[in-house]
Every structure is written in C-alpha cells, then in structure tokens.
Motif scaffolding. Structure first.
Motif, PDB file in Angstrom:
ATOM      1  N   HIS A   1       0.860  -1.187   0.000  1.00 13.21           N
ATOM      2  CA  HIS A   1       0.000   0.000   0.000  1.00 13.21           C
ATOM      3  C   HIS A   1       0.893   1.232   0.000  1.00 13.21           C
ATOM      4  O   HIS A   1       2.036   1.175   0.452  1.00 13.21           O
ATOM      5  CB  HIS A   1      -0.896   0.005   1.242  1.00 13.21           C
TER       6      HIS A   1
ATOM      7  N   ASN B   1       1.541  -1.433   6.598  1.00 17.72           N
ATOM      8  CA  ASN B   1       0.337  -0.750   6.105  1.00 17.72           C
ATOM      9  C   ASN B   1      -0.872  -1.059   6.982  1.00 17.72           C
ATOM     10  O   ASN B   1      -1.989  -0.665   6.663  1.00 17.72           O
ATOM     11  CB  ASN B   1       0.075  -1.062   4.626  1.00 17.72           C
TER      12      ASN B   1
ATOM     13  N   GLY C   1      -3.715  -2.953   2.737  1.00 13.65           N
ATOM     14  CA  GLY C   1      -3.528  -3.587   1.436  1.00 13.65           C
ATOM     15  C   GLY C   1      -3.762  -5.086   1.519  1.00 13.65           C
ATOM     16  O   GLY C   1      -3.813  -5.667   2.613  1.00 13.65           O
TER      17      GLY C   1
END
Length: 131
Positions: free
Chosen positions: A72, A101, A105
C-alpha cells in the motif's frame, strides 16, 4: 527481503505540542529508488549516562521504486531512537523501526530497519542524518 542501503533526513521538534509529545518528520530514500515521506509524534525520555530515548509513531507515503512492495502507499512507522551527545550541538544515534500498512492492502509484509546517525542540534530542533 534483501537488505538495502538508505539515507534518512529527519526533523525532531523539541517543543511539546500535546502533553510531552513533539513532532517528528522525515524522508527516507533507498538505493533502489524507494522512498518514505512521513510525519508523526515522539516522546523524549532521559536515561542514565546522558542517553536519550525517543519512541515515535508516524504515518506517511511510500513508493517502492525497484525496492520492496509493501502492499500500500500509506504506511505506518513505529520507531525507537537512542542518542548520546558528543558535544553541545552534536549527537550520535541508533534508530530501530518497523513499517506496516496495518492491513490496508491485500499484502502487508512489513519491514524492519536499523541505522546509525549523527544529529546536528540548532536552537529549536534536532536535524538527524541516518545512514
């Protein structure tokens, strides 16, 4: 993960904003073209033998370049900086950090890092170069 070399330029504010927390912001650039631009808050604690410890939490934008895909572009950083003064204006430091992240993600490999640095202390802030 394969190791990579990076240069980090960090600004540590010395004046607390909320309670004892002050600002921290920085830019990390790796030899593989990855970058991380971040900002957050830190606490500073005095330890014995003139050592200072500064844990921090930050959020920032990550670009992988040809480096590691962290899943991400929004990444969170937790870090611990340990530093010792060598003069009234210069400090040497070690930093340990984790980037993640936080599940934003589909992939969240995270990454850990460590570095050594030299800090130059102007009147109002600490400017830190970490290799």
């Amino acid at each position: 993960h394969e190791p990579s070399t990076a240069l980090e330029l960090t600004y540590y504010g010395l004046k607390p904003l909320v309670w004892r927390a002050s600002t921290v912001s920085g830019l990390v650039a790796s030899a593989r073209g990855a970058f991380y631009l971040y900002g957050g808050l830190q606490l500073r604690f005095a330890l014995p033998y003139d050592v200072a410890a500064s844990p921090s939490v930050s959020v920032g934008v990550y670009g992988a370049g040809s480096g590691l895909d962290l899943g991400h572009s929004l990444e969170f950083r937790s870090a611990l900086l340990l530093e010792v003064p060598v003069s009234s204006r210069i400090r040497v430091s070690a930093v340990f950090f984790h980037l993640s992240n936080a599940g934003l993600g589909a992939r969240n490999p995270g990454v850990e890092g460590a570095g050594l640095g030299v800090s130059f202390v102007p009147q109002e802030a600490i400017l830190n170069w970490i290799l």
